[in-house]
Motif scaffolding. Structure first.
Motif, PDB file in Angstrom:
ATOM      1  N   UNK A 173      40.080  60.227  56.880  1.00 47.70           N
ATOM      2  CA  UNK A 173      39.571  59.302  55.861  1.00 47.70           C
ATOM      3  C   UNK A 173      40.086  59.670  54.478  1.00 47.70           C
ATOM      4  N   UNK A 174      40.087  60.958  54.154  1.00 44.74           N
ATOM      5  CA  UNK A 174      40.545  61.385  52.832  1.00 44.74           C
ATOM      6  C   UNK A 174      42.043  61.178  52.665  1.00 44.74           C
ATOM      7  N   UNK A 175      42.816  61.315  53.748  1.00 47.64           N
ATOM      8  CA  UNK A 175      44.254  61.072  53.634  1.00 47.64           C
ATOM      9  C   UNK A 175      44.530  59.591  53.352  1.00 47.64           C
ATOM     10  N   UNK A 176      43.756  58.692  53.978  1.00 45.43           N
ATOM     11  CA  UNK A 176      43.900  57.262  53.696  1.00 45.43           C
ATOM     12  C   UNK A 176      43.471  56.967  52.263  1.00 45.43           C
ATOM     13  N   UNK A 177      42.384  57.573  51.851  1.00 47.93           N
ATOM     14  CA  UNK A 177      41.842  57.364  50.508  1.00 47.93           C
ATOM     15  C   UNK A 177      42.852  57.770  49.435  1.00 47.93           C
ATOM     16  N   UNK A 178      43.436  58.935  49.573  1.00 46.73           N
ATOM     17  CA  UNK A 178      44.395  59.405  48.584  1.00 46.73           C
ATOM     18  C   UNK A 178      45.703  58.625  48.656  1.00 46.73           C
ATOM     19  N   UNK A 179      46.037  58.100  49.833  1.00 48.42           N
ATOM     20  CA  UNK A 179      47.208  57.239  49.942  1.00 48.42           C
ATOM     21  C   UNK A 179      47.045  55.993  49.081  1.00 48.42           C
ATOM     22  N   UNK A 180      45.841  55.442  49.064  1.00 48.99           N
ATOM     23  CA  UNK A 180      45.586  54.253  48.249  1.00 48.99           C
ATOM     24  C   UNK A 180      45.754  54.566  46.770  1.00 48.99           C
ATOM     25  N   UNK A 181      45.390  55.766  46.354  1.00 49.06           N
ATOM     26  CA  UNK A 181      45.591  56.149  44.961  1.00 49.06           C
ATOM     27  C   UNK A 181      47.077  56.187  44.630  1.00 49.06           C
ATOM     28  N   UNK A 182      47.868  56.808  45.491  1.00 54.22           N
ATOM     29  CA  UNK A 182      49.307  56.894  45.249  1.00 54.22           C
ATOM     30  C   UNK A 182      49.957  55.513  45.297  1.00 54.22           C
ATOM     31  N   UNK A 183      49.510  54.679  46.227  1.00 54.73           N
ATOM     32  CA  UNK A 183      50.059  53.328  46.332  1.00 54.73           C
ATOM     33  C   UNK A 183      49.719  52.516  45.088  1.00 54.73           C
ATOM     34  N   UNK A 184      48.488  52.644  44.593  1.00 53.11           N
ATOM     35  CA  UNK A 184      48.100  51.933  43.385  1.00 53.11           C
ATOM     36  C   UNK A 184      48.930  52.356  42.192  1.00 53.11           C
ATOM     37  N   UNK A 185      49.183  53.649  42.080  1.00 56.46           N
ATOM     38  CA  UNK A 185      49.985  54.148  40.961  1.00 56.46           C
ATOM     39  C   UNK A 185      51.409  53.605  41.043  1.00 56.46           C
ATOM     40  N   UNK A 186      51.993  53.617  42.223  1.00 57.34           N
ATOM     41  CA  UNK A 186      53.365  53.128  42.393  1.00 57.34           C
ATOM     42  C   UNK A 186      53.450  51.627  42.165  1.00 57.34           C
ATOM     43  N   UNK A 187      52.509  50.879  42.727  1.00 57.06           N
ATOM     44  CA  UNK A 187      52.518  49.428  42.538  1.00 57.06           C
ATOM     45  C   UNK A 187      52.262  49.056  41.082  1.00 57.06           C
ATOM     46  N   UNK A 188      51.452  49.862  40.391  1.00 57.66           N
ATOM     47  CA  UNK A 188      51.192  49.588  38.984  1.00 57.66           C
ATOM     48  C   UNK A 188      52.450  49.640  38.156  1.00 57.66           C
ATOM     49  N   UNK A 189      53.332  50.591  38.458  1.00 58.25           N
ATOM     50  CA  UNK A 189      54.590  50.686  37.732  1.00 58.25           C
ATOM     51  C   UNK A 189      55.439  49.436  37.913  1.00 58.25           C
ATOM     52  N   UNK A 190      55.504  48.949  39.145  1.00 59.94           N
ATOM     53  CA  UNK A 190      56.322  47.770  39.428  1.00 59.94           C
ATOM     54  C   UNK A 190      55.660  46.503  38.889  1.00 59.94           C
ATOM     55  N   UNK A 191      54.347  46.355  39.145  1.00 59.09           N
ATOM     56  CA  UNK A 191      53.644  45.155  38.692  1.00 59.09           C
ATOM     57  C   UNK A 191      53.649  45.035  37.177  1.00 59.09           C
ATOM     58  N   UNK A 192      53.536  46.176  36.494  1.00 57.90           N
ATOM     59  CA  UNK A 192      53.536  46.109  35.032  1.00 57.90           C
ATOM     60  C   UNK A 192      54.850  45.567  34.508  1.00 57.90           C
ATOM     61  N   UNK A 193      55.951  45.959  35.140  1.00 54.08           N
ATOM     62  CA  UNK A 193      57.244  45.434  34.723  1.00 54.08           C
ATOM     63  C   UNK A 193      57.343  43.935  34.926  1.00 54.08           C
ATOM     64  N   UNK A 194      56.781  43.439  36.024  1.00 56.06           N
ATOM     65  CA  UNK A 194      56.824  42.006  36.311  1.00 56.06           C
ATOM     66  C   UNK A 194      55.847  41.222  35.437  1.00 56.06           C
TER      67      UNK A 194
END
Length: 496
Positions: free
Chosen positions: A146-167
């Motif tokens: 559960x914690x590995x999935x949880x922390x994956x969502x944090x990393x995914x959010x950070x990465x997507x934020x970089x791309x979405x902010x540019x768009x």
């Protein structure tokens, strides 16, 4: 205590309601990370539209950090005392409203205020969400997964934020502020139906109001001082006096906590070597990565002339690697333990940072930049979930919020402190009329500092490694059971 509505099936399989609970918590963590990464790229557009100076723009970022890092200790303990579900849902609602406010205001001070409120709300959702996971999933393979999935969502959010902010910034910076609002509202609606009810702590010995005031004030002042230090000067009277005030507040805080019948932080938690290593490791992990990202963003946009979207895509391989691999970390932890994974991650991180020192003014992305990004992505996939698992293992349910708040505080304070240090080092080596090559050369000492921070994290972790035979003899004890005097290995109880 695990709720029967969300408890795993007897064969270990997760029920749909259990998956739903985890997804709601992951959504909140995703939003926290998304919000942090999106705002940076939008700052130039915000400054132009609202006519804000560079120093004012800094507070759009710093305001969030101040609210988040300053109130995490209070947020974690509040979740334990008032109920994790209640605290999580109220804070998530505040986060949604602050997102709407931030996207609609036409004033710099109001925008900064909305960012502070969002940071404040995240200071309550983050420890409450993590403690809901650790009290819903039993310690061991199920919690690790559960914690590995949880922390994956944090990393995914950070990465997507970089791309979405540019768009999104291409259309309007306001979209970067408004985007989290509908996601937060959807998560809130789902949480009202899915999150398990948690009882308030009934046998606590009162509310530690002096400790809450002192702890919050010391963290707020520490973050404020560190954020302001590069501009005011690290050796200025203002900065030195501010640090002295922080030390005085923390000293009084410790004295109050030692005497309080119901402390905000039970200091016995820090008698555990594993707990101390987790907290220091969290500071080194996030501090080094934030410093690295800051330098690389300046390098790509200021020196190479890359667009915001181009820069975001350059970071994407690291985030994608985390998103793909982090869900597997739980099984790896079950086999090798957190200490080995954290040590391996810090080693990869240090190598990745060191390799980036090869960059020049005309780099080959695939040969020079990409290897660093992949190594750092692999490191993040190993370190971040393992730190969360190590910090929360062996901790009683009624103290999970406290420990979660402490871990998140270490992350935020580490990021603020080490980013300020890296900024000061780069500034000290930069002259106003420097050539592009001279500017690049001024970044290298900062990269050396970042690498050193990662190596310090590795050395701290190595102090906790033991032979595999010793790990197998570890005895897990909980509650008021007798402690095994020689066993402070992977799962350790923090006694009174």
């Amino acid at each position: 205590m695990t709720s029967p509505l969300t408890a795993p099936a007897p064969d270990g399989r997760w029920t749909p309601r259990l998956w739903g609970t985890l997804l709601v918590l992951c959504a909140a963590m995703f939003l926290d990370a998304l919000d942090v990464s999106m705002v940076g790229v939008a700052l130039p557009s915000i400054g132009s539209d609202l006519h804000l100076s560079t120093s004012t723009l800094q507070w759009i970022v710093s305001g969030y950090i101040l609210g988040y890092g300053g109130l995490l200790l209070l947020g974690g303990r509040t979740a334990d005392l008032l109920g994790r579900r209640q605290v999580f849902l109220v804070a998530l609602g505040v986060f949604a409203l602050a997102s709407l406010l931030g996207g609609l205001v036409d004033s710099g001070p109001l925008l900064i205020a909305s960012r502070f409120i969002k940071g404040l709300s995240a200071a309550f959702t983050a420890p409450a969400g993590l403690s809901i996971i650790t009290t819903t999933f039993p310690e061991g393979p199920l919690r690790n997964r559960a914690l590995s999935i949880y922390t994956t969502c944090a990393a995914t959010g950070f990465s997507m934020g970089l791309v979405l902010s540019g768009l999104l910034t291409e259309a309007s910076w306001r979209l970067t502020m408004l985007l989290p609002a509908p996601i937060a509202l959807l998560a809130l609606a789902a949480g009202l139906r899915l999150l398990p009810h948690s009882e308030r702590e009934r046998d606590h010995k009162g509310y530690d109001i002096p400790g809450a005031v002192l702890g919050t004030a010391s963290m707020l002042l520490l973050v404020f001082t560190v954020v302001q230090a590069p501009g005011a000067g690290w050796a200025s009277a203002r900065t030195l006096l501010s640090f002295l005030a922080v030390a005085a507040l923390l000293t009084v805080f410790v004295l109050v906590e030692r005497r309080s019948p119901g402390p905000l932080i039970r200091l016995g938690v820090l008698r555990s070597g594993n707990q101390i290593r987790a907290q220091l490791g969290a500071m080194a992990f996030f501090g080094s990565y934030v410093g690295f990202q800051f330098l690389v963003t300046l390098y790509m946009q200021s020196l190479l002339g890359w667009s915001a979207l181009h820069t975001a895509l350059a970071f994407l391989p690291a985030g994608a690697l985390v998103a793909v691999s982090s869900t597997k970390v739980g099984a790896i932890v079950d086999r090798f333990g957190t200490q080995r994974l954290i040590a391996a991650g810090f080693a990869l991180m240090a190598v990745g940072y060191a390799l980036f020192l090869r960059v020049d003014l005309d780099p080959a992305y695939a040969a020079v930049i990409l290897p660093s990004m992949l190594l750092i992505g692999a490191a993040c996939a190993l370190v971040f979930p393992s730190l969360n698992i190590q910090a929360t293992n062996g901790v009683e349910d009624h103290e999970q919020g406290m420990v979660s708040g402490l871990l998140n505080t270490s992350v935020q304070v580490g990021g603020a402190i080490f980013l300020a240090v890296v900024t000061a080092v780069v500034t000290a080596h930069t002259s106003p009329d420097a050539t592009p090559q001279a500017v690049l050369d001024s970044y290298r000492p900062g990269l050396v500092v970042v690498t050193g921070i990662a190596l310090a994290g590795l050395l701290i972790t190595l102090t906790g490694l033991r032979p595999r035979t010793a790990d197998r003899r570890t005895i897990v004890v909980t509650g008021s059971a007798a402690r095994e005097p020689k066993a402070e290995a992977e799962r350790v109880v923090v006694g009174d």
